[in-house]
Design a protein around this motif. Structure first.
Motif, PDB file in Angstrom:
ATOM      1  N   ARG A   1       2.276   0.154  -0.881  1.00 27.63           N
ATOM      2  CA  ARG A   1       2.302   0.035   0.644  1.00 27.63           C
ATOM      3  C   ARG A   1       3.624  -0.620   0.935  1.00 27.63           C
ATOM      4  NH1 ARG A   1      -4.170  -1.196   2.299  1.00 27.63           N
ATOM      5  NH2 ARG A   1      -4.785   1.058   2.159  1.00 27.63           N
ATOM      6  N   ARG A   2       3.720  -1.732   0.567  1.00 33.32           N
ATOM      7  CA  ARG A   2       5.095  -2.770   0.710  1.00 33.32           C
ATOM      8  C   ARG A   2       6.497  -1.619   0.710  1.00 33.32           C
ATOM      9  NH1 ARG A   2       4.239  -8.908  -0.672  1.00 33.32           N
ATOM     10  NH2 ARG A   2       2.363  -9.222   0.244  1.00 33.32           N
ATOM     11  N   GLU A   3       6.399  -0.978  -0.675  1.00 34.42           N
ATOM     12  CA  GLU A   3       7.535  -0.293  -0.811  1.00 34.42           C
ATOM     13  C   GLU A   3       7.752   1.042   0.261  1.00 34.42           C
ATOM     14  OE1 GLU A   3       9.956  -0.587  -2.960  1.00 34.42           O
ATOM     15  OE2 GLU A   3       8.664  -2.462  -3.343  1.00 34.42           O
ATOM     16  N   TYR A   4       6.572   1.561   0.577  1.00 38.41           N
ATOM     17  CA  TYR A   4       6.816   2.508   1.838  1.00 38.41           C
ATOM     18  C   TYR A   4       7.091   1.878   2.833  1.00 38.41           C
ATOM     19  CZ  TYR A   4       4.789   7.147   0.300  1.00 38.41           C
ATOM     20  OH  TYR A   4       4.718   8.279  -0.164  1.00 38.41           O
ATOM     21  N   ARG A   5       7.039   0.655   3.386  1.00 42.24           N
ATOM     22  CA  ARG A   5       7.353   0.168   4.544  1.00 42.24           C
ATOM     23  C   ARG A   5       8.695  -0.319   4.557  1.00 42.24           C
ATOM     24  NH1 ARG A   5       2.440  -3.204   3.560  1.00 42.24           N
ATOM     25  NH2 ARG A   5       0.599  -2.367   4.998  1.00 42.24           N
ATOM     26  N   LYS A   6       9.090  -0.824   3.297  1.00 37.57           N
ATOM     27  CA  LYS A   6      10.420  -1.079   3.033  1.00 37.57           C
ATOM     28  C   LYS A   6      11.505   0.173   3.364  1.00 37.57           C
ATOM     29  CE  LYS A   6      10.676  -2.680  -0.974  1.00 37.57           C
ATOM     30  NZ  LYS A   6      10.997  -3.391  -2.238  1.00 37.57           N
ATOM     31  N   ALA A   7      10.978   1.430   3.129  1.00 33.06           N
ATOM     32  CA  ALA A   7      11.767   2.532   3.315  1.00 33.06           C
ATOM     33  C   ALA A   7      11.581   3.055   4.585  1.00 33.06           C
ATOM     34  CB  ALA A   7      11.322   3.719   2.005  1.00 33.06           C
ATOM     35  N   GLY A   8      10.561   2.362   5.454  1.00 31.75           N
ATOM     36  CA  GLY A   8      10.506   3.151   6.773  1.00 31.75           C
ATOM     37  C   GLY A   8       9.606   4.371   6.849  1.00 31.75           C
ATOM     38  N   ARG A   9       8.835   4.394   5.892  1.00 35.33           N
ATOM     39  CA  ARG A   9       8.047   5.684   5.674  1.00 35.33           C
ATOM     40  C   ARG A   9       6.458   5.157   6.249  1.00 35.33           C
ATOM     41  NH1 ARG A   9       8.577   8.034  -0.324  1.00 35.33           N
ATOM     42  NH2 ARG A   9       7.275   9.426   0.811  1.00 35.33           N
ATOM     43  N   LEU A  10       5.707   6.086   6.767  1.00 36.69           N
ATOM     44  CA  LEU A  10       4.538   5.868   7.034  1.00 36.69           C
ATOM     45  C   LEU A  10       3.383   5.675   5.981  1.00 36.69           C
ATOM     46  CD1 LEU A  10       3.982   8.625   9.824  1.00 36.69           C
ATOM     47  CD2 LEU A  10       4.185   6.187  10.320  1.00 36.69           C
ATOM     48  N   VAL A  11       2.797   4.703   5.888  1.00 34.21           N
ATOM     49  CA  VAL A  11       1.953   4.290   4.984  1.00 34.21           C
ATOM     50  C   VAL A  11       0.495   5.161   4.836  1.00 34.21           C
ATOM     51  CG1 VAL A  11       0.558   2.426   3.592  1.00 34.21           C
ATOM     52  CG2 VAL A  11       2.874   2.082   4.720  1.00 34.21           C
ATOM     53  N   PRO A  12       0.407   5.741   3.488  1.00 35.15           N
ATOM     54  CA  PRO A  12      -1.147   6.457   3.526  1.00 35.15           C
ATOM     55  C   PRO A  12      -2.478   5.533   3.959  1.00 35.15           C
ATOM     56  CG  PRO A  12       0.075   7.129   1.752  1.00 35.15           C
ATOM     57  CD  PRO A  12       0.785   6.059   2.400  1.00 35.15           C
ATOM     58  N   GLY A  13      -3.116   5.978   4.726  1.00 33.80           N
ATOM     59  CA  GLY A  13      -4.246   5.101   5.202  1.00 33.80           C
ATOM     60  C   GLY A  13      -3.985   4.268   6.499  1.00 33.80           C
ATOM     61  N   GLU A  14      -2.758   4.181   7.046  1.00 34.75           N
ATOM     62  CA  GLU A  14      -2.254   3.608   7.942  1.00 34.75           C
ATOM     63  C   GLU A  14      -1.929   4.444   9.293  1.00 34.75           C
ATOM     64  OE1 GLU A  14       0.263   0.377   7.056  1.00 34.75           O
ATOM     65  OE2 GLU A  14      -1.155  -0.687   5.921  1.00 34.75           O
ATOM     66  N   GLY A  15      -1.963   4.027  10.393  1.00 36.43           N
ATOM     67  CA  GLY A  15      -1.486   4.723  11.534  1.00 36.43           C
ATOM     68  C   GLY A  15      -2.330   6.037  11.819  1.00 36.43           C
ATOM     69  N   GLY A  16      -1.726   7.124  11.590  1.00 35.72           N
ATOM     70  CA  GLY A  16      -2.301   8.376  12.081  1.00 35.72           C
ATOM     71  C   GLY A  16      -3.121   8.886  10.771  1.00 35.72           C
ATOM     72  N   TRP A  17      -3.051   8.347   9.752  1.00 37.68           N
ATOM     73  CA  TRP A  17      -3.805   8.752   8.493  1.00 37.68           C
ATOM     74  C   TRP A  17      -5.177   8.652   8.452  1.00 37.68           C
ATOM     75  CZ3 TRP A  17      -0.725  10.862   4.422  1.00 37.68           C
ATOM     76  CH2 TRP A  17       0.772  11.022   4.793  1.00 37.68           C
TER      77      TRP A  17
END
Length: 702
Positions: free
Chosen positions: A686-702
């Motif tokens: 998840r941290r790698e997704y956040r560093k890249a500015g991507r939506l994390v699976p299971g968070e937000g609209g997921w």
């Protein structure tokens, strides 16, 4: 005069007889041979002393030589020579058992006094006349036999002057003092002085009363002492052992050079393609020609001593690596036409360095590998591993192979094991120049092929890249498949792919497989806003890389290797000039250069055409991501039942990001003093997704 310190009367001179030094025996002792010559000289001195004391009214005066009494003045007036008879008047008669002239003795240049007569051999090599040899013997006599000192003092009519003078030397040689040809032998351009064998001191005195001195080093040599001149201490290095012949064009070149060296003195300049190549060729040629050599470093302030040492030992002078401004040194060395002078340097010869041009040759480059030379240096220590494979990437010249072999043995002894391929590789890397570290980041590879998780196609291309690096000399050199046009024998590859897909790791694996260090050049830091500075920075890097056995990695190659554009302003013009320069420099490069880019389309097609391989690194699919997760966790303590398959399926991460996620999970576990759990891995992803500015699976609209 009454206050003067009394001096003893002139010594009683005995004609040598039974106390004459024995002749040099079959052993050829140089000191005994020189003493034979001095014995002859002593007879001549005896003759001259007896001749002068016969009618000298002051012969028994204890203060003779310290003042001039009336009787001495009248004696000089009575015996004053006149007309052309001066030579006959000055020539003393010979007494029984002694020669009338030194030139009439067996000690002259053309007639050695024994097998060990170094003076005769030196006179022959330096082309000294019999008068030169006699004068040299007269000059050195007091330094070898102190009984000559009082005799010379008496003959000089000055007890304080115990060395030979020009006039005394001419008298002892039976040559008139006014003879122009004889006086010319003391000129600075005459052989004795020009070759550094005789010093004429006290220039303020009249010519005939100037003292003569033979250098201590010359006297030591004539007595059999081969210790080099004190001025050369710390400057002389041993010549490297000649490398075994490999049956190549380089060996044919060396044989031709050896044949020329065998003919006589030669002045030559070898331009070496790589540091050490010229010295290796010279070592081979000198050994084949049977010529000894003095290898000197930085001899600029000691050229006369170096040339004299070479003349005394009949040796060649070798200077490998010239100073930044080589003109004065080259000029001084090339002026010595009687000594073989061999120079080598990577720079092309400049005619402005010297008015006398040497024979300019291109030294053959050392082939990569050279297992025969390595085996000769390592001996039986090379039997325990595949030596040819271990040394294939290295192009060490000069004495570098011998030094690397010594280092490998020392490393093995420290480890308490036999010499291995790893010891040899490490020793060879340490013999490469390290100047690149000031321009690039050095990586000492600690990975291998097992650390790469790639599809088959790029993996096969990477192995081919290593194969090309090992066999480039055979294919491009022996089989003559080089493209010509000044193209080097380098290996050029382009790694294209998104960030984190394994480009830098692959370069490290290739370097590790070849046993070389990896130098990473950040081209973004090389590019300079000032015109011409970028090219200078790149040239420094390539110059150092040519001297180093290493893999050169140009990261972010788009900064310089980008497509050339239409010239609309000065910026476009100079940017295109930078690209053109780099294109030409890469073509002549002899090393291994790898380029990385995140977008292959950004690279100019002119660069692409000249690359040996273009390796595309695809973004990993789910199956490859799973392999990357498992590889990253292979050495990490994990909780039971961890399954990385959901992570590989749900998180589209490149190999670099997966490694970072594993590192994050490992730190979380270490902070708890526990093993890595599935939650730790999930948090890392998840941290790698956040560093890249991507939506994390299971968070937000997921």
């Amino acid at each position: 005069m009454t206050s003067a310190t009394p001096v003893p009367p002139p010594p009683t001179v005995h004609t040598p007889g039974t106390d004459r030094p024995p002749a040099a025996g079959p052993s050829g002792d140089p000191a005994r041979a020189l003493l034979v010559r001095l014995g002859v000289l002593r007879e001549r001195v005896t003759s001259l002393v007896e001749h002068r004391t016969a009618d000298d009214p002051t012969a028994d005066d204890p203060l003779r030589g310290l003042y001039l009494p009336d009787e001495a003045v009248h004696h000089l007036l009575r015996t004053w020579p006149s007309g052309t008879g001066a030579s006959e008047t000055a020539e003393p008669p010979a007494h029984a058992g002694s020669p009338a002239r030194l030139d009439d003795t067996p000690g002259r240049a053309g007639s050695p006094a024994g097998p060990g007569d170094r003076l005769a051999r030196l006179a022959g090599r330096a082309r000294l006349t019999e008068l030169d040899t006699a004068v040299l013997l007269v000059a050195l006599a007091p330094d070898v036999d102190r009984t000559f000192e009082p005799l010379y003092g008496y003959l000089n009519n000055d007890v304080s002057r115990r060395r030979a003078t020009v006039g005394l030397a001419l008298d002892l040689c039976g040559v008139p003092e006014h003879a122009a040809a004889a006086r010319a032998r003391f000129h600075p351009s005459a052989p004795l002085r020009a070759l550094g064998m005789l010093e004429v001191e006290e220039p303020e005195r009249p010519f005939l009363t100037r003292s003569l001195r033979a250098p201590d080093r010359l006297i030591g040599h004539l007595l059999g002492d081969d210790t080099p001149d004190a001025g050369l201490l710390g400057l002389l290095l041993p010549m490297p052992d000649p490398l075994p012949a490999a049956g190549t064009d380089a060996d044919a070149f060396v044989r031709r050079l050896a044949a020329r060296l065998h003919e006589g003195p030669l002045t030559a300049y070898l331009r070496e393609p790589r540091e050490g190549d010229g010295l290796a060729a010279l070592a081979f040629a000198l050994d084949a020609a049977g010529v000894d050599a003095l290898r000197c470093t930085e001899p600029a302030d000691h050229v006369p001593e170096l040339l004299r040492e070479a003349r005394l030992g009949d040796r060649a002078v070798v200077v490998a690596g010239l100073p930044e401004k080589p003109g004065p040194l080259v000029r001084a060395l090339t002026a010595a036409r009687d000594v073989t002078v061999l120079l080598t340097d990577p720079r092309p010869y400049d005619p402005h360095w010297s008015p006398t041009d040497p024979l300019v040759l291109d030294a053959p480059g050392r082939r990569a590998g050279g297992a025969a030379a390595w085996r000769a240096a390592l001996g039986t220590d090379a039997d325990g591993f595949d030596l040819a494979t271990a040394v294939a990437p290295y192009r060490l010249g000069g004495d570098r192979i011998q030094r690397a072999a010594h280092t490998a043995r020392a490393l093995a002894a420290f480890d308490g094991t036999p010499v291995t391929a790893d010891h040899v590789r490490l020793a060879a890397r340490r013999q490469s120049a390290s100047g690149l570290e000031s321009h690039a980041r050095r990586i000492r590879p600690a990975v291998d092929w097992r650390d790469l998780v790639l599809p088959d196609k790029p993996l096969v291309q990477l192995r081919e890249l290593a194969l090309r690096a090992r066999h480039r000399d055979r294919v491009l050199g022996d089989w003559r498949l080089s493209a010509g046009g000044g193209r080097g024998r380098g290996v050029l590859g382009l790694f294209a792919g998104e960030s984190g897909t394994g480009k830098t790791l692959s370069a490290e694996v290739v370097a590790a497989d070849l046993g070389l260090d990896l130098y990473v050049v950040q081209l973004s830091s090389v590019v300079d806003k000032y015109v011409g500075e970028t090219e200078k920075n790149l040239e420094r890097i390539f110059t150092e890389a040519d001297r180093t056995d290493a893999v050169l990695l140009f990261d972010e190659a788009d900064a310089v290797f980008g497509k050339r554009s239409e010239v609309k302003d000065a910026h476009d013009k100079y940017a295109n000039m930078e690209s053109a320069y780099l294109l030409q420099r890469l073509e002549s490069f002899d090393g291994i250069a790898l380029l990385t880019t995140n977008l292959r389309a950004n690279i100019d097609e002119a660069f692409t055409r000249r690359l040996d391989l273009v390796v595309d690194f695809p973004f990993p699919d789910a199956e490859q991501r799973l392999a990357l997760w498992r590889h990253g966790l292979s050495r990490v303590p994990c909780s039971d039942g961890i399954d990385a398959e959901p992570l590989a399926r749900e998180f589209e991460l490149a190999g670099g990001s997966i490694r970072s996620a594993v590192v994050t999970a490992a730190y979380l576990a270490a902070g708890r003093d526990d093993t890595v759990t599935a939650d730790d891995l999930l948090e890392g992803a998840r941290r790698e997704y956040r560093k890249a500015g991507r939506l994390v699976p299971g968070e937000g609209g997921w």
